[in-house]
Design an enzyme around this catalytic site. Sequence first.
Site, PDB file in Angstrom:
ATOM      1  N   ARG A  45       2.219  12.092  82.653  1.00 51.95           N
ATOM      2  CA  ARG A  45       2.382  10.858  83.397  1.00 51.95           C
ATOM      3  C   ARG A  45       1.106  10.597  84.190  1.00 51.95           C
ATOM      4  O   ARG A  45       0.721  11.415  85.019  1.00 51.95           O
ATOM      5  CB  ARG A  45       3.579  11.035  84.339  1.00 51.95           C
ATOM      6  N   THR A  91      -0.829   5.063  87.318  1.00 52.97           N
ATOM      7  CA  THR A  91      -0.051   3.981  86.696  1.00 52.97           C
ATOM      8  C   THR A  91       1.401   4.404  86.422  1.00 52.97           C
ATOM      9  O   THR A  91       2.242   3.551  86.158  1.00 52.97           O
ATOM     10  CB  THR A  91      -0.673   3.594  85.339  1.00 52.97           C
ATOM     11  N   ASP A 112      10.088  18.474  91.184  1.00 53.00           N
ATOM     12  CA  ASP A 112       9.365  18.421  89.910  1.00 53.00           C
ATOM     13  C   ASP A 112       9.956  19.472  88.960  1.00 53.00           C
ATOM     14  O   ASP A 112       9.803  20.678  89.171  1.00 53.00           O
ATOM     15  CB  ASP A 112       7.878  18.695  90.151  1.00 53.00           C
ATOM     16  N   ASP A 151       7.437  22.020  87.349  1.00 44.65           N
ATOM     17  CA  ASP A 151       6.964  23.026  88.311  1.00 44.65           C
ATOM     18  C   ASP A 151       8.047  24.036  88.631  1.00 44.65           C
ATOM     19  O   ASP A 151       7.780  25.228  88.771  1.00 44.65           O
ATOM     20  CB  ASP A 151       6.511  22.346  89.613  1.00 44.65           C
TER      21      ASP A 151
HETATM   22  N1  URA Z   1       9.878  14.238  86.924  1.00 44.36           N
HETATM   23  C1  URA Z   1      10.332  15.274  87.681  1.00 44.36           C
HETATM   24  O1  URA Z   1      10.092  16.426  87.367  1.00 44.36           O
HETATM   25  N2  URA Z   1      11.054  14.999  88.768  1.00 44.36           N
HETATM   26  C2  URA Z   1      11.355  13.738  89.157  1.00 44.36           C
HETATM   27  O2  URA Z   1      12.044  13.549  90.158  1.00 44.36           O
HETATM   28  C3  URA Z   1      10.871  12.690  88.357  1.00 44.36           C
HETATM   29  C4  URA Z   1      10.135  12.960  87.244  1.00 44.36           C
END
Ligand code: URA
Length: 216
Positions: A111, A115, A207, A210
């Site tokens: 991502r 953007t 995330d 992570d």
């Molecule tokens: N990706 C993630 O890992 N967590 C989110 O909250 C949104 C996208």
Amino acid sequence: MNAETSKDPMVHVIDHPLVQHKLTLMRQKDASTNSFRTLLNELAMLMAYEVTRDMPTHQVEIETPLEIMSAPMIDGKKLVLVSILRAGTGILDGMLTVVPGARVGHIGLYRDPKTLKAVEYYFKMPKDTQERDVIVVDPMLATGNSAVAAIERVKALKPKSIKFVCLLTCPEGIATLRKAHPDVTIYTAAVDRQLNDHGYILPGLGDAGDRIFGTQ
Ligand code: URA
């Protein structure tokens, strides 16, 4: 879940108590990398059970130690599970435990932090995908941009059907995916309140990549 989502027959919220309990444990910020990964693996197995509920079967004649009987077996070619890298790996492993014969595709997308658009860096799919049903997996359907891009690439291979499985989503992600791909059914364990300005789901679980890989 908002009123619109709850009415949409293309969005299946898996509200089984085991799924909801495990998701709550995963959301907690103190969950260790090990327990987050283990829970995601268990959840993926439970979700695989729901997503494959409508798989067609045919009767075959078998012999038990006592007699001959007609018994059901799954029809057709093996499924293709498509993991959106990198967080999709967390769901893929659990689903493969339940559907061990599935073929596997990978789509590498990251991502763009400015953007929030999906940028592709890897794409590898089984050769005969056009003869198979496909399930695309990614734990978080947030902006929806990665899911839309991944499904666009998969659609170009003309599979028999496409489903999308995530752990968590939000109204914005559902709207984006439904608009781009109205024919794709979404399976999720929860629809959270909203997306924040950085594309994270609130209240969410942080995330996912992570937390799965301990890279924070
Ligand atoms: N990706 C993630 O890992 N967590 C989110 O909250 C949104 C996208």
